[in-house]
Design a protein around this motif. Structure first.
Motif, PDB file in Angstrom:
ATOM      1  N   ALA A 488       0.858  -1.249  -0.023  1.00 49.53           N
ATOM      2  CA  ALA A 488      -0.088   0.043  -0.113  1.00 49.53           C
ATOM      3  C   ALA A 488       0.906   1.248   0.050  1.00 49.53           C
ATOM      4  O   ALA A 488       0.513   2.283  -0.575  1.00 49.53           O
ATOM      5  N   SER A 489       1.999   1.231   0.581  1.00 53.12           N
ATOM      6  CA  SER A 489       2.919   2.436   0.852  1.00 53.12           C
ATOM      7  C   SER A 489       3.575   2.592  -0.565  1.00 53.12           C
ATOM      8  O   SER A 489       4.123   3.807  -0.800  1.00 53.12           O
ATOM      9  N   LYS A 490       3.896   1.675  -1.346  1.00 52.66           N
ATOM     10  CA  LYS A 490       4.658   1.634  -2.507  1.00 52.66           C
ATOM     11  C   LYS A 490       3.830   2.128  -3.451  1.00 52.66           C
ATOM     12  O   LYS A 490       4.263   2.461  -4.806  1.00 52.66           O
ATOM     13  N   HIS A 491       2.321   2.006  -3.689  1.00 54.82           N
ATOM     14  CA  HIS A 491       1.491   2.000  -4.590  1.00 54.82           C
ATOM     15  C   HIS A 491       0.373   2.868  -4.302  1.00 54.82           C
ATOM     16  O   HIS A 491      -0.926   2.401  -4.351  1.00 54.82           O
ATOM     17  N   PRO A 492       0.489   4.089  -3.942  1.00 52.04           N
ATOM     18  CA  PRO A 492      -0.613   4.788  -3.349  1.00 52.04           C
ATOM     19  C   PRO A 492      -1.478   5.211  -4.753  1.00 52.04           C
ATOM     20  O   PRO A 492      -1.079   5.335  -5.661  1.00 52.04           O
ATOM     21  N   GLY A 493      -2.946   5.272  -4.501  1.00 53.88           N
ATOM     22  CA  GLY A 493      -3.664   5.776  -5.440  1.00 53.88           C
ATOM     23  C   GLY A 493      -3.937   4.730  -6.518  1.00 53.88           C
ATOM     24  O   GLY A 493      -4.606   5.039  -7.575  1.00 53.88           O
ATOM     25  N   THR A 494      -3.623   3.269  -6.078  1.00 56.38           N
ATOM     26  CA  THR A 494      -4.151   2.420  -7.258  1.00 56.38           C
ATOM     27  C   THR A 494      -4.995   1.532  -6.606  1.00 56.38           C
ATOM     28  O   THR A 494      -5.249   1.353  -5.408  1.00 56.38           O
ATOM     29  N   LYS A 495      -5.641   0.549  -7.397  1.00 58.34           N
ATOM     30  CA  LYS A 495      -6.365  -0.652  -7.136  1.00 58.34           C
ATOM     31  C   LYS A 495      -5.487  -1.794  -7.450  1.00 58.34           C
ATOM     32  O   LYS A 495      -4.738  -2.303  -8.363  1.00 58.34           O
ATOM     33  N   VAL A 496      -5.440  -2.747  -6.255  1.00 57.79           N
ATOM     34  CA  VAL A 496      -4.547  -3.759  -6.267  1.00 57.79           C
ATOM     35  C   VAL A 496      -5.608  -5.025  -6.321  1.00 57.79           C
ATOM     36  O   VAL A 496      -6.204  -5.249  -5.310  1.00 57.79           O
ATOM     37  N   GLY A 497      -5.120  -5.921  -7.266  1.00 53.58           N
ATOM     38  CA  GLY A 497      -5.839  -7.221  -7.362  1.00 53.58           C
ATOM     39  C   GLY A 497      -5.373  -8.432  -6.693  1.00 53.58           C
ATOM     40  O   GLY A 497      -4.148  -8.521  -6.853  1.00 53.58           O
ATOM     41  N   VAL A 498      -5.892  -8.732  -5.752  1.00 55.48           N
ATOM     42  CA  VAL A 498      -5.410  -9.812  -4.761  1.00 55.48           C
ATOM     43  C   VAL A 498      -6.270 -11.225  -5.226  1.00 55.48           C
ATOM     44  O   VAL A 498      -7.322 -11.462  -5.280  1.00 55.48           O
ATOM     45  N   PHE A 499      -5.315 -12.064  -5.694  1.00 57.65           N
ATOM     46  CA  PHE A 499      -5.802 -13.287  -6.358  1.00 57.65           C
ATOM     47  C   PHE A 499      -5.198 -14.694  -5.696  1.00 57.65           C
ATOM     48  O   PHE A 499      -4.056 -14.764  -5.454  1.00 57.65           O
ATOM     49  N   LEU A 500      -5.901 -15.355  -5.158  1.00 56.99           N
ATOM     50  CA  LEU A 500      -5.712 -16.629  -4.412  1.00 56.99           C
ATOM     51  C   LEU A 500      -6.223 -17.936  -5.032  1.00 56.99           C
ATOM     52  O   LEU A 500      -7.198 -17.994  -5.305  1.00 56.99           O
ATOM     53  N   CYS A 501      -5.448 -18.818  -5.082  1.00 61.47           N
ATOM     54  CA  CYS A 501      -5.766 -20.127  -5.162  1.00 61.47           C
ATOM     55  C   CYS A 501      -5.298 -21.065  -3.942  1.00 61.47           C
ATOM     56  O   CYS A 501      -3.779 -21.382  -4.001  1.00 61.47           O
ATOM     57  N   GLY A 502      -5.954 -21.320  -3.274  1.00 64.67           N
ATOM     58  CA  GLY A 502      -5.539 -22.131  -1.884  1.00 64.67           C
ATOM     59  C   GLY A 502      -6.730 -22.347  -1.104  1.00 64.67           C
ATOM     60  O   GLY A 502      -7.969 -22.407  -1.230  1.00 64.67           O
ATOM     61  N   PRO A 503      -6.445 -22.803   0.223  1.00 66.39           N
ATOM     62  CA  PRO A 503      -7.650 -23.283   1.112  1.00 66.39           C
ATOM     63  C   PRO A 503      -8.374 -21.805   1.548  1.00 66.39           C
ATOM     64  O   PRO A 503      -7.995 -20.780   1.623  1.00 66.39           O
ATOM     65  N   PRO A 504      -9.770 -22.266   2.057  1.00 70.38           N
ATOM     66  CA  PRO A 504     -10.694 -21.406   2.309  1.00 70.38           C
ATOM     67  C   PRO A 504      -9.889 -20.349   3.659  1.00 70.38           C
ATOM     68  O   PRO A 504     -10.245 -19.395   3.746  1.00 70.38           O
ATOM     69  N   GLN A 505      -9.464 -21.062   4.537  1.00 76.33           N
ATOM     70  CA  GLN A 505      -8.900 -20.352   5.695  1.00 76.33           C
ATOM     71  C   GLN A 505      -7.865 -19.129   5.464  1.00 76.33           C
ATOM     72  O   GLN A 505      -8.025 -18.319   5.732  1.00 76.33           O
ATOM     73  N   LEU A 506      -6.905 -19.520   4.237  1.00 75.66           N
ATOM     74  CA  LEU A 506      -6.189 -18.633   3.815  1.00 75.66           C
ATOM     75  C   LEU A 506      -6.794 -17.551   2.972  1.00 75.66           C
ATOM     76  O   LEU A 506      -6.752 -16.403   3.279  1.00 75.66           O
ATOM     77  N   GLY A 507      -8.023 -17.918   2.454  1.00 74.22           N
ATOM     78  CA  GLY A 507      -8.783 -16.901   1.572  1.00 74.22           C
ATOM     79  C   GLY A 507      -9.503 -15.986   2.695  1.00 74.22           C
ATOM     80  O   GLY A 507      -9.583 -14.561   2.477  1.00 74.22           O
ATOM     81  N   LYS A 508      -9.880 -16.517   3.792  1.00 72.81           N
ATOM     82  CA  LYS A 508     -10.611 -15.579   4.855  1.00 72.81           C
ATOM     83  C   LYS A 508      -9.549 -14.727   5.376  1.00 72.81           C
ATOM     84  O   LYS A 508     -10.050 -13.430   5.725  1.00 72.81           O
ATOM     85  N   SER A 509      -8.377 -15.136   5.618  1.00 68.46           N
ATOM     86  CA  SER A 509      -7.326 -14.103   6.148  1.00 68.46           C
ATOM     87  C   SER A 509      -7.087 -12.987   5.262  1.00 68.46           C
ATOM     88  O   SER A 509      -6.936 -12.014   5.707  1.00 68.46           O
ATOM     89  N   LEU A 510      -6.867 -13.320   3.731  1.00 68.99           N
ATOM     90  CA  LEU A 510      -6.363 -12.516   2.905  1.00 68.99           C
ATOM     91  C   LEU A 510      -7.561 -11.537   2.709  1.00 68.99           C
ATOM     92  O   LEU A 510      -7.660 -10.288   2.583  1.00 68.99           O
ATOM     93  N   GLU A 511      -8.954 -12.136   2.784  1.00 67.89           N
ATOM     94  CA  GLU A 511     -10.218 -11.066   2.337  1.00 67.89           C
ATOM     95  C   GLU A 511     -10.263 -10.084   3.715  1.00 67.89           C
ATOM     96  O   GLU A 511     -10.485  -8.917   3.313  1.00 67.89           O
ATOM     97  N   LYS A 512     -10.021 -10.646   4.714  1.00 72.52           N
ATOM     98  CA  LYS A 512      -9.949  -9.519   5.763  1.00 72.52           C
ATOM     99  C   LYS A 512      -8.943  -8.374   5.870  1.00 72.52           C
ATOM    100  O   LYS A 512      -9.149  -7.260   6.292  1.00 72.52           O
ATOM    101  N   GLN A 513      -7.653  -8.926   5.315  1.00 65.89           N
ATOM    102  CA  GLN A 513      -6.677  -7.988   5.197  1.00 65.89           C
ATOM    103  C   GLN A 513      -7.146  -7.049   4.057  1.00 65.89           C
ATOM    104  O   GLN A 513      -6.626  -5.684   4.099  1.00 65.89           O
ATOM    105  N   CYS A 514      -7.516  -7.439   3.128  1.00 69.68           N
ATOM    106  CA  CYS A 514      -8.021  -6.433   1.821  1.00 69.68           C
ATOM    107  C   CYS A 514      -9.153  -5.195   2.380  1.00 69.68           C
ATOM    108  O   CYS A 514      -8.844  -4.321   2.031  1.00 69.68           O
TER     109      CYS A 514
END
Length: 531
Positions: A488-514
């Motif tokens: 976020a600090s390196k790319h202000p003013g942009t939309k960052v696409g976060v793509f996951l292929c992995g277990p649901p637990q990791l998906g919940k963690s990344l979605e929370k971070q987003c």
């Protein structure tokens, strides 16, 4: 319902409890086939992609929707069965309690003579509900529906689906019996009601309490006329059944298109790479296909992510040897032999697809985070290759300017098949001095830092001793909060696409971070691969 029917069943309200779930079953059975019409979904996704990417991404959750609808079918079936068990007990009690002062007995006696206008489907007190259940259309089809549903649902549990896929696959085809029985379930017209014509001449409100006078000379209350309710289920399911039939015809046509295996590569850790060609085949990054090998099984189709790039003149899939079907394919391709096989010795395969997933949206973001866990890295192989072809070799202008790639693996063996691609990309980026567009971090999640330090002492080298890459392998799990903050600090003013292929637990963690790191100047958009 007529006044007589409501009065007859009012003591326990069993009939409404059976009819309401039946209506819900009709609706859910209409929906259950649509999520598995993958060619239809692929067409819809491409059609609405230009209008709404959010709506298009919802179609990638088709299997989740399919499971939810299946749970509702199971629930409403259970309620429907229990309610009808009570119904048949009341039907039987009405015949056994032969008291002419009871409305239930009088209603049960209607139709015992030449008049076929009966209400109680149990016509005599010399039978029992079990006999009626197995001698009527509703009973027989109900048993077939229930048995098919039990087998389908129990074999769909994750532990069985992953360990005994063939059991899951074959029992799921019982849906044919399920739908045939479902359509004919109401043809016996076992649920009956007073006819509309009779209601015009029969004051049911007045005559419900004067049933002793029915049909008597001088009485205004005639004997009521009943008829079976017409079957309605077919009206709900005929359209989705037709769509699914068209889907199967498309799959049948595709299965007869010639597919040529041009190359077979045996990677470490028993991973088989098939490179194939088919006339008219066009793909996008991150898509997947279903593969059938008739010499192994004529019924089984298994999904595999495409690991090739659209710019290559072939398409490929990496297949881990983890079950009976993959082991048989491995042997058919000569994986267990030392000498190479000729092209004519390769097994015949059929391909259905490709089908779109969320990864197609990668190039719509200026900054991208790719997170793969274990074998979940496969869709990102296609993305990394395609970025290289577009930006470096073909000098195309690509909207995506920066890719952050994270790969999480439990053990070292999982790195082996993918390391070759990363080494090739790393070498070519260094050669062309374009190392800025891709940053990658590889994590061994089951190794502790103390074990890793001991390992590094004995393997001091310029390249990483595990992957052979210049980028050193990291140990443990990523600190996602730090990673998101740094991006976020390196790319202000942009939309960052976060793509996951992995277990649901990791998906919940990344979605929370987003959600927690999306601010006015930067937004993280979460995308989950549907595997």
């Amino acid at each position: 319902f007529s006044m007589f029917k409501v009065t007859f069943w009012n003591p326990q309200h069993a009939l409404p409890w059976a009819r309401a779930p039946a209506a819900c079953l009709n609706f859910n059975c209409m929906l259950i086939l649509l999520p598995v019409c993958r060619n239809l979904l692929s067409f819809l996704r491409g059609s609405i992609q230009c209008c709404s990417r959010t709506a298009a991404r919802q179609l990638d959750r088709n299997l989740t929707f399919h499971k939810l609808v299946a749970y509702m079918i199971a629930f409403h079936t259970a309620v429907h069965i229990v309610a009808h068990l009570f119904n048949f007990e009341y039907f039987m009690d009405a015949q056994l309690d032969r008291n002419s002062s009871l409305l239930t007995f009088v209603l049960s006696e209607i139709g015992n003579g030449d008049n076929a206008s009966f209400l109680n489907p149990i016509r005599t007190n010399e039978t029992n509900p079990t006999i009626v259940m197995f001698t009527t259309i509703a009973g027989l089809t109900g048993v077939a529906i229930t048995l098919a549903l039990i087998l389908i649902i129990t074999s769909s549990m994750e532990v069985i689906r992953r360990s005994y896929f063939e059991v899951f696959w074959y029992t799921h085809h019982l849906f044919v019996i399920f739908f045939i029985a479902l359509v004919f379930h109401g043809f016996g017209r076992i649920v009956r009601g007073q006819t509309n014509k009779d209601l015009l001449v029969h004051n049911s409100t007045l005559c419900a309490d004067r049933f002793e006078e029915w049909g008597q000379p001088g009485s205004n209350c005639t004997v009521p006329v009943f008829a079976g309710n017409p079957p309605m289920t077919w009206k709900w399911v005929v359209a989705p059944m037709f769509l699914y039939l068209c889907e199967r015809l498309v799959r049948f046509y595709r299965s007869h298109q010639k597919v040529v295996i041009t190359k077979v590569v045996m990677h470490p850790s028993k991973t088989l790479e098939l490179q194939m060609k088919r006339k008219g085949f066009h793909m996008e990054v991150g898509q997947y296909v279903f593969i059938q090998c008739p010499s192994v099984s004529r019924l089984e189709w298994h999904p595999f992510t495409l690991t090739s790039a659209p710019e290559e003149d072939y398409f490929s899939a990496h297949i881990r040897i983890v079950g009976d079907w993959t082991q048989a394919l491995y042997e058919a391709c000569g994986g267990d032999r030392n000498e190479p096989q000729e092209a004519w010795q390769m097994p015949k395969v059929a391909i259905d697809g490709p089908f779109g997933t969320a990864s197609e949206d990668v190039f719509r973001y200026e900054v991208v985070m790719l997170v793969g866990a274990g074998i979940g890295v496969t869709p990102f192989a296609s993305i990394l290759k395609s970025v290289w072809y577009k930006r470096i070799q073909n000098n195309q202008e690509v909207f995506t300017k920066k890719i952050y790639f994270y790969w999480l693996c439990p053990e070292t063996q999982a790195f082996e098949w993918f390391a070759d691609l990363l080494q090739s990309l790393e070498g070519q980026m260094a050669e062309r001095e374009v190392t800025d567009f891709l940053s990658y971090n590889i994590y061994l999640t089951r190794w502790k830092e103390a074990e890793a330090a001991h390992f590094r002492v004995h393997h001091e080298a310029e390249n990483d001793p595990i992957t052979g890459l210049k980028q050193k392998t990291l140990y443990g799990k990523p600190n996602w909060d730090n990673e998101f903050t740094n991006i976020a600090s390196k790319h202000p003013g942009t939309k960052v696409g976060v793509f996951l292929c992995g277990p649901p637990q990791l998906g919940k963690s990344l979605e929370k971070q987003c959600l927690s790191h999306s601010e006015d100047d930067v937004k993280f958009i979460f995308n989950k691969e549907n595997f």
